[in-house]
Design a protein around this motif. Sequence first.
Motif, PDB file in Angstrom:
ATOM      1  N   SER A  65      -6.262   6.076 -10.578  1.00 33.15           N
ATOM      2  CA  SER A  65      -5.908   5.174 -11.676  1.00 33.15           C
ATOM      3  C   SER A  65      -4.969   4.066 -11.209  1.00 33.15           C
ATOM      4  CB  SER A  65      -5.254   5.962 -12.819  1.00 33.15           C
ATOM      5  OG  SER A  65      -4.012   6.523 -12.407  1.00 33.15           O
ATOM      6  N   THR A  66      -4.296   4.284 -10.085  1.00 30.60           N
ATOM      7  CA  THR A  66      -3.384   3.270  -9.538  1.00 30.60           C
ATOM      8  C   THR A  66      -3.976   2.566  -8.326  1.00 30.60           C
ATOM      9  OG1 THR A  66      -2.280   4.863  -8.066  1.00 30.60           O
ATOM     10  CG2 THR A  66      -1.405   4.646 -10.308  1.00 30.60           C
ATOM     11  N   PHE A  67      -5.271   2.744  -8.103  1.00 25.13           N
ATOM     12  CA  PHE A  67      -5.906   2.219  -6.897  1.00 25.13           C
ATOM     13  C   PHE A  67      -5.782   0.697  -6.803  1.00 25.13           C
ATOM     14  CE2 PHE A  67      -9.574   0.639  -4.506  1.00 25.13           C
ATOM     15  CZ  PHE A  67      -9.476   1.384  -3.342  1.00 25.13           C
ATOM     16  N   SER A  68      -5.811   0.011  -7.915  1.00 25.03           N
ATOM     17  CA  SER A  68      -5.772  -1.453  -7.897  1.00 25.03           C
ATOM     18  C   SER A  68      -4.371  -2.001  -7.674  1.00 25.03           C
ATOM     19  CB  SER A  68      -6.342  -2.016  -9.204  1.00 25.03           C
ATOM     20  OG  SER A  68      -5.577  -1.554 -10.309  1.00 25.03           O
ATOM     21  N   THR A  69      -3.354  -1.137  -7.687  1.00 21.98           N
ATOM     22  CA  THR A  69      -1.986  -1.576  -7.426  1.00 21.98           C
ATOM     23  C   THR A  69      -1.700  -1.490  -5.937  1.00 21.98           C
ATOM     24  OG1 THR A  69      -1.012   0.631  -7.638  1.00 21.98           O
ATOM     25  CG2 THR A  69      -1.315  -0.656  -9.671  1.00 21.98           C
ATOM     26  N   PRO A  70      -0.746  -2.287  -5.435  1.00 26.10           N
ATOM     27  CA  PRO A  70      -0.422  -2.213  -4.002  1.00 26.10           C
ATOM     28  C   PRO A  70      -0.006  -0.811  -3.555  1.00 26.10           C
ATOM     29  CG  PRO A  70       0.532  -4.184  -4.963  1.00 26.10           C
ATOM     30  CD  PRO A  70      -0.019  -3.380  -6.108  1.00 26.10           C
ATOM     31  N   SER A  71       0.820  -0.132  -4.350  1.00 27.28           N
ATOM     32  CA  SER A  71       1.274   1.200  -3.963  1.00 27.28           C
ATOM     33  C   SER A  71       0.136   2.204  -3.972  1.00 27.28           C
ATOM     34  CB  SER A  71       2.400   1.668  -4.891  1.00 27.28           C
ATOM     35  OG  SER A  71       1.963   1.718  -6.241  1.00 27.28           O
ATOM     36  N   GLY A  75      -1.317   3.925  -0.682  1.00 21.95           N
ATOM     37  CA  GLY A  75      -1.290   5.377  -0.663  1.00 21.95           C
ATOM     38  C   GLY A  75      -2.647   5.971  -0.344  1.00 21.95           C
ATOM     39  N   THR A  76      -3.702   5.398  -0.899  1.00 16.16           N
ATOM     40  CA  THR A  76      -5.056   5.913  -0.673  1.00 16.16           C
ATOM     41  C   THR A  76      -5.508   5.684   0.755  1.00 16.16           C
ATOM     42  OG1 THR A  76      -5.663   5.538  -2.989  1.00 16.16           O
ATOM     43  CG2 THR A  76      -7.461   5.751  -1.398  1.00 16.16           C
ATOM     44  N   GLN A 228       4.301   9.019  -0.902  1.00 12.64           N
ATOM     45  CA  GLN A 228       3.203   8.266  -0.322  1.00 12.64           C
ATOM     46  C   GLN A 228       3.374   6.782  -0.678  1.00 12.64           C
ATOM     47  OE1 GLN A 228      -0.565  10.185  -1.164  1.00 12.64           O
ATOM     48  NE2 GLN A 228       0.259  12.207  -0.718  1.00 12.64           N
ATOM     49  N   GLY A 229       2.331   6.155  -1.173  1.00 14.11           N
ATOM     50  CA  GLY A 229       2.424   4.733  -1.470  1.00 14.11           C
ATOM     51  C   GLY A 229       3.420   4.403  -2.552  1.00 14.11           C
ATOM     52  N   ASP A 230       3.723   5.378  -3.430  1.00 14.81           N
ATOM     53  CA  ASP A 230       4.667   5.109  -4.512  1.00 14.81           C
ATOM     54  C   ASP A 230       6.075   4.824  -3.999  1.00 14.81           C
ATOM     55  OD1 ASP A 230       4.909   7.734  -3.670  1.00 14.81           O
ATOM     56  OD2 ASP A 230       5.577   8.456  -5.622  1.00 14.81           O
ATOM     57  N   ALA A 231       6.319   5.071  -2.707  1.00 12.83           N
ATOM     58  CA  ALA A 231       7.623   4.721  -2.135  1.00 12.83           C
ATOM     59  C   ALA A 231       7.860   3.218  -2.187  1.00 12.83           C
ATOM     60  CB  ALA A 231       7.712   5.223  -0.697  1.00 12.83           C
ATOM     61  N   MET A 232       6.781   2.429  -2.286  1.00 17.97           N
ATOM     62  CA  MET A 232       6.937   0.971  -2.433  1.00 17.97           C
ATOM     63  C   MET A 232       7.777   0.622  -3.655  1.00 17.97           C
ATOM     64  SD  MET A 232       3.367  -0.944  -1.553  1.00 17.97           S
ATOM     65  CE  MET A 232       2.678  -0.957   0.095  1.00 17.97           C
TER      66      MET A 232
END
Length: 274
Positions: A65-71, A75-76, A228-232
């Motif tokens: 659901s967050t794939f379109s966001t930078p984080s 992360g993916t 993961q990517g949410d560290a952004m």
Amino acid sequence: MHGLMTEFTQTLRRLRGQILGWGIGLASYGLLMGAMFSSINQIEGLQELLASYPPDFLAFMGDVSTFSTPSGYFGTYFSNLVPLFLVIFAVSTAAGLLAGDEERGTLDLVMAYPLGRWALFAGRALGYIVALGLVLFISYLGWLAVLPWSGMGVSALQLLRPFVPLFGLMLLFGGLALLLSLLLPSARMASTVAGGLLVANFLLAGLAKINDSLQPIMNLTPFAFYQQGDAMDGLNWGWVLGLTAVGLLFIVIAGFVFNRRDIRVGGEKGWSLG
């Protein structure tokens, strides 16, 4: 101090091929994936397509659901899967840092020089830690190089943040592998055990998203504290410092073990800890 710095520079020299190989390879991957951010997210119906994948598969991909966001994108395509390979590199390198020379019959020759055990150990451990940081920094430069044209819309500092918890994770498993290499009969066995624990933890992290009954066990493992990517969007410094502290603790314990054990003159040893 001179001996420590000599071992430090020699360790970096020995690892330079791996530093450049892993770093440039991951930097090239970052250039490619960073450049594809805008084009991938412009694909019509992408979210619906991803949501249609089997739940078991999505558990290992991350939150689509967050794939379109930078984080979510980072992360993916990086923070979720690449660490599995990077930490295996950290484990295999740490396992051979001292035990590898023992098995080749060269460590006793090094110890013949007027060099204390602690200086030898500290120099190699410090070189190893810096090597991990250099691999991640070179990898970061790949993403950074394409950032202005990627359309991700994040700053260089935000892009750097996910690499910080990854360093902590690499240091933890690497420190464990170093300690095991001084306790188990061979560097190969230490690498296998530490790598097996890594893979098991990675699989558990995915399975826990499918089966809630596994979550209490998952909460006790290193991957539970790995951002993961949410560290952004902001680092959990408690988690980062925890992973790093445990990794350093493993390394310090390994130092005490190395300082007290006998140096074998070649080959793999038995199960005796003496």
